[in-house]
Design an enzyme around this catalytic site. Sequence first.
Site, PDB file in Angstrom:
ATOM      1  N   ARG A 157       1.014  -1.122  -0.417  1.00  0.00           N
ATOM      2  CA  ARG A 157       0.415   0.072   0.066  1.00  0.00           C
ATOM      3  C   ARG A 157       0.753   1.436   0.159  1.00  0.00           C
ATOM      4  O   ARG A 157       0.587   2.174  -0.967  1.00  0.00           O
ATOM      5  CB  ARG A 157      -0.817   0.451   1.651  1.00  0.00           C
ATOM      6  CG  ARG A 157      -1.785   1.242   1.400  1.00  0.00           C
ATOM      7  CD  ARG A 157      -2.852   0.782  -0.026  1.00  0.00           C
ATOM      8  NE  ARG A 157      -4.057  -0.212   0.457  1.00  0.00           N
ATOM      9  CZ  ARG A 157      -4.251  -0.505  -0.595  1.00  0.00           C
ATOM     10  NH1 ARG A 157      -4.688  -0.296  -1.955  1.00  0.00           N
ATOM     11  NH2 ARG A 157      -5.589  -2.519  -0.818  1.00  0.00           N
ATOM     12  N   GLU A 160       2.503   1.467  -3.058  1.00  0.00           N
ATOM     13  CA  GLU A 160       0.907   2.370  -4.143  1.00  0.00           C
ATOM     14  C   GLU A 160       0.894   2.803  -4.063  1.00  0.00           C
ATOM     15  O   GLU A 160       0.406   3.970  -5.530  1.00  0.00           O
ATOM     16  CB  GLU A 160      -0.142   1.595  -3.874  1.00  0.00           C
ATOM     17  CG  GLU A 160      -1.877   1.470  -5.031  1.00  0.00           C
ATOM     18  CD  GLU A 160      -2.892   1.476  -4.524  1.00  0.00           C
ATOM     19  OE1 GLU A 160      -3.764   0.465  -4.516  1.00  0.00           O
ATOM     20  OE2 GLU A 160      -3.342   0.855  -2.970  1.00  0.00           O
ATOM     21  N   SER A 183      15.986  13.737   0.738  1.00  0.00           N
ATOM     22  CA  SER A 183      17.155  12.857   1.358  1.00  0.00           C
ATOM     23  C   SER A 183      16.794  11.902   1.743  1.00  0.00           C
ATOM     24  O   SER A 183      15.445  12.197   2.897  1.00  0.00           O
ATOM     25  CB  SER A 183      18.200  13.280   2.092  1.00  0.00           C
ATOM     26  OG  SER A 183      19.299  12.443   2.345  1.00  0.00           O
TER      27      SER A 183
END
Length: 216
Positions: A157, A160, A183
Site C-alpha cells: 500500500r 501504491e 534525502s
Amino acid sequence: MASSIATSSLRVLPRSILPRSTTVVRPIVSSLYQQRTAFTTSAPKMAAKITGIQSGPVLSELTQDLVPKLPSHSPMLFAQKKAKKLSFEEIAKALGRDEVAVAALFYGQATASEEDVKNLSKLLDIPEANLFATEMTAAPDRGHMIEMPPKEPLIYRLFEIVQNYGYAYKAVLNEKFGDGIMSAISFSTHVDKEVDDKGEWVKITLRGKWLPYSRF
C-alpha cells in the site's frame, strides 16, 4: 359429502374446546423474537471469533520467512520483545528515540550506538556482550528484505501511494525547492494515530533534507 359433514361438525363444537390463539400464538411469537434478538446480539461476536477480527493493536513479531534475510541480532531482540510484551513505542521511550528508528534497529536497517546497546541490554535482559558480539553497531546491509513490487499488503500500500502520487510529489517539490531530491539519509519519519467520528487514521510524516542537483 365428507366435506359438508366436517363443516357441520365444526359448527356444533363448543367454543371452549377450540384452541385459543392467546395461549398458542403468543409464546411462539415471543420465542421467535427472543431467538432473533439473541442471534442479532451474538452474530458480530461469532463473526469476530470465526474471522479473527482484531479489536485493537497487536505487538509486532518477527515472522520466520524473514529470519534468513536478517542479521543475527534480530531474532534475539524480537524474542525478548515478545517475552517482555513490549511495544516499539515503549522501547523507544526507554531508548529516547523514535519508534520507527527503534524498529529499524530490530530489523537490522539502522546502526545502533553503544548507548542503544546498553539500554536494550537492560530493558530486554540480554547480556551486553551478546549484543556487542553481533553486527548491531556496524554499518547495516540494507535493502535485502523487500522484493519489488512488495507482496506484503501493508507495505504494498505504501508502494501504491508512490505509484499513484509519485509524479505529483515530484512536480510540487520541484516547484517549491527547484531541481533536486529529498534525502533518505538526512532523514526522519514518524507515525501518528488520529481518531475522529469517521474512524482511525494513519499519519506518516517524512522529513528529509533537500539536496539540489550540482551543476558541473
